[in-house]
Scaffold this active site. Structure first.
Site, PDB file in Angstrom:
ATOM      1  N   GLU A  29      34.660  31.224  18.219  1.00 31.60           N
ATOM      2  CA  GLU A  29      34.238  30.981  16.841  1.00 31.60           C
ATOM      3  C   GLU A  29      34.186  29.485  16.559  1.00 31.60           C
ATOM      4  O   GLU A  29      34.932  28.703  17.162  1.00 31.60           O
ATOM      5  CB  GLU A  29      35.239  31.583  15.853  1.00 31.60           C
ATOM      6  CG  GLU A  29      35.361  33.082  15.906  1.00 31.60           C
ATOM      7  CD  GLU A  29      34.615  33.795  14.791  1.00 31.60           C
ATOM      8  OE1 GLU A  29      33.840  33.151  14.052  1.00 31.60           O
ATOM      9  OE2 GLU A  29      34.800  35.003  14.683  1.00 31.60           O
ATOM     10  N   LYS A  73      37.814  40.816   8.604  1.00 30.50           N
ATOM     11  CA  LYS A  73      37.749  39.633   7.732  1.00 30.50           C
ATOM     12  C   LYS A  73      38.986  39.642   6.838  1.00 30.50           C
ATOM     13  O   LYS A  73      38.939  40.071   5.688  1.00 30.50           O
ATOM     14  CB  LYS A  73      36.460  39.655   6.916  1.00 30.50           C
ATOM     15  CG  LYS A  73      35.959  38.277   6.537  1.00 30.50           C
ATOM     16  CD  LYS A  73      34.552  38.338   5.993  1.00 30.50           C
ATOM     17  CE  LYS A  73      34.078  36.973   5.557  1.00 30.50           C
ATOM     18  NZ  LYS A  73      33.791  36.073   6.676  1.00 30.50           N
TER      19      LYS A  73
HETATM   20  C1  LIG Z   1      32.785  35.572   7.498  1.00 29.46           C
HETATM   21  C2  LIG Z   1      32.957  34.989   8.850  1.00 29.46           C
HETATM   22  C3  LIG Z   1      31.853  34.675   9.670  1.00 29.46           C
HETATM   23  C4  LIG Z   1      30.421  34.766   9.219  1.00 29.46           C
HETATM   24  O1  LIG Z   1      30.035  36.029   8.784  1.00 29.46           O
HETATM   25  P1  LIG Z   1      28.746  36.179   7.867  1.00 29.46           P
HETATM   26  O2  LIG Z   1      28.688  37.646   7.594  1.00 29.46           O
HETATM   27  O3  LIG Z   1      27.597  35.702   8.623  1.00 29.46           O
HETATM   28  O4  LIG Z   1      28.989  35.379   6.639  1.00 29.46           O
HETATM   29  C5  LIG Z   1      32.113  34.201  10.945  1.00 29.46           C
HETATM   30  N1  LIG Z   1      33.363  34.014  11.400  1.00 29.46           N
HETATM   31  C6  LIG Z   1      34.445  34.296  10.632  1.00 29.46           C
HETATM   32  C7  LIG Z   1      35.804  34.070  11.176  1.00 29.46           C
HETATM   33  C8  LIG Z   1      34.272  34.800   9.336  1.00 29.46           C
HETATM   34  O5  LIG Z   1      35.346  35.064   8.590  1.00 29.46           O
END
Ligand SMILES: *Cc1c(COP(=O)(O)O)cnc(C)c1O
Length: 339
Positions: free
Chosen positions: A220, A184
């Protein structure tokens, strides 16, 4: 102490300065004790690696005012573990789980007056992050780091209830096959700004990214994870090393199996085989579940359940998950941490 300045009914997803945020420095090889501060500005070196080389990562989680008046954090241990993996990928020092959860709890307690009341559908959104700072110019890992957590009250993603949106397939990639898609990190988001803007300009809610190697499989949905429901009661979500491992996705996988009796499958989601799904959605902390009405690809809109109605399985998953978060439904052991 209440909060007269906030209208809980019109709250969106916008920055609001709250009272206190947590700030800790990594210096001389160790995390220093964190403090709460009123100052919402960071004073960092002009050569900080976070500014030049994207050495930074972040998290997103929510604190909920539960039905019984207590305060719930939803699976913060999972956010701590994921942030440790993101830090590891970018050569940043990992924040121990205990320190991460303690920081989140301190920030929630210090800003309790900003937690939306139970029943309004909102929550206190927490934004933990780690950035590389300190005097530097070459491409290398930073000499110092900051771990911080701030919070913002947010409203329900869909005012007046969930409704489906249409998405379009992007020709751009947000991540490379062996890149940082599973971490992330801000770099993935910087890469997604233009594709997202183009999709919105064409009146779609956001764009969908295909796998960067072959551009044939869904990865995604904007900055959320994809799931589809088949007519055979299967919950399907993409299997890929460049998908961000969402905690909402992980939780829905478990709830789909244990509470709804669905078969959970991590599998390739071929863009040419969307007919297998009777419902589809995007999931993540911010949106919880965003039902997908249709997907635009090669000039054609593929509609799943409906462009206007939310499918029954999606409804049930949403009810179960938010029920646990707001303390209306008992969750699996360890999911809810009281502040
Ligand atoms: C944060 C994020 C998610 C979702 O993650 P959660 O933990 O469910 O909030 C999905 N895809 C991407 C690219 C993200 O950055």
């Amino acid at each position: 102490m209440g909060n007269e300045s906030i209208n809980w009914d019109t709250l969106g997803f916008d920055y609001i300065k709250t009272d206190l945020r947590y700030l800790a420095y990594w210096r001389d090889g160790a995390w220093q004790p964190g403090v709460l501060t009123e100052d919402n500005k960071l004073h960092i070196a002009e050569g900080s690696t976070a500014l030049h080389y994207g050495q930074q990562c972040f998290e997103g989680l929510k604190a909920y005012r539960a039905k019984d008046g207590s305060i719930n954090l939803f699976r913060p241990d999972q956010n701590a573990l994921r942030m440790a993996r993101s830090c590891g990928r970018l050569l940043m020092p990992q924040v121990p789980t205990e320190m991460f959860i303690d920081a989140c709890k301190q920030v929630v307690k210090a800003n309790e007056r900003f937690i939306p009341p139970y029943g309004k559908g909102g929550a206190l959104y927490l934004r933990p992050f780690v950035i590389g700072v300190g005097d530097n110019i070459g491409v290398r890992t930073a000499p110092e780091f900051i771990f911080s957590v701030f919070c913002v009250p947010v409203g329900p993603y869909f005012k007046g209830g969930m409704k489906p949106h249409n998405f379009s397939i992007s020709g751009y990639d947000r991540a490379a096959p062996n890149g940082t898609g599973a971490a992330k990190v801000g770099g993935n988001y910087a890469a997604s700004l233009m594709p997202g803007a183009e999709a919105k300009q064409a009146h779609f809610a956001d764009c969908i990214y295909l796998d960067p190697a072959t551009h044939s499989k869904i990865e995604e949905v904007g900055s959320a994870n994809f799931f589809g429901i088949t007519a055979n009661n299967e919950f399907v979500t993409p299997k890929s090393a460049s998908v961000l491992p969402g905690i909402t996705r992980l939780s829905l996988m478990e709830l789909a199996q244990t509470r709804l009796g669905l078969t959970v499958i991590e599998d390739d989601v071929h863009i040419d085989n969307l007919d297998r799904f009777v419902e589809a959605g995007a999931c993540g902390t911010a949106a919880v579940i965003s039902p997908i009405g249709g997907i635009q690809h090669n000039g054609k809109l593929h509609v799943f359940h409906s462009e206007t109605e939310v499918g029954p399985v999606t409804q049930k998953l949403y009810k179960e998950l938010t029920g646990i978060q707001f303390g209306e439904v008992e969750g699996p052991a360890g999911w809810v941490i009281k502040v």
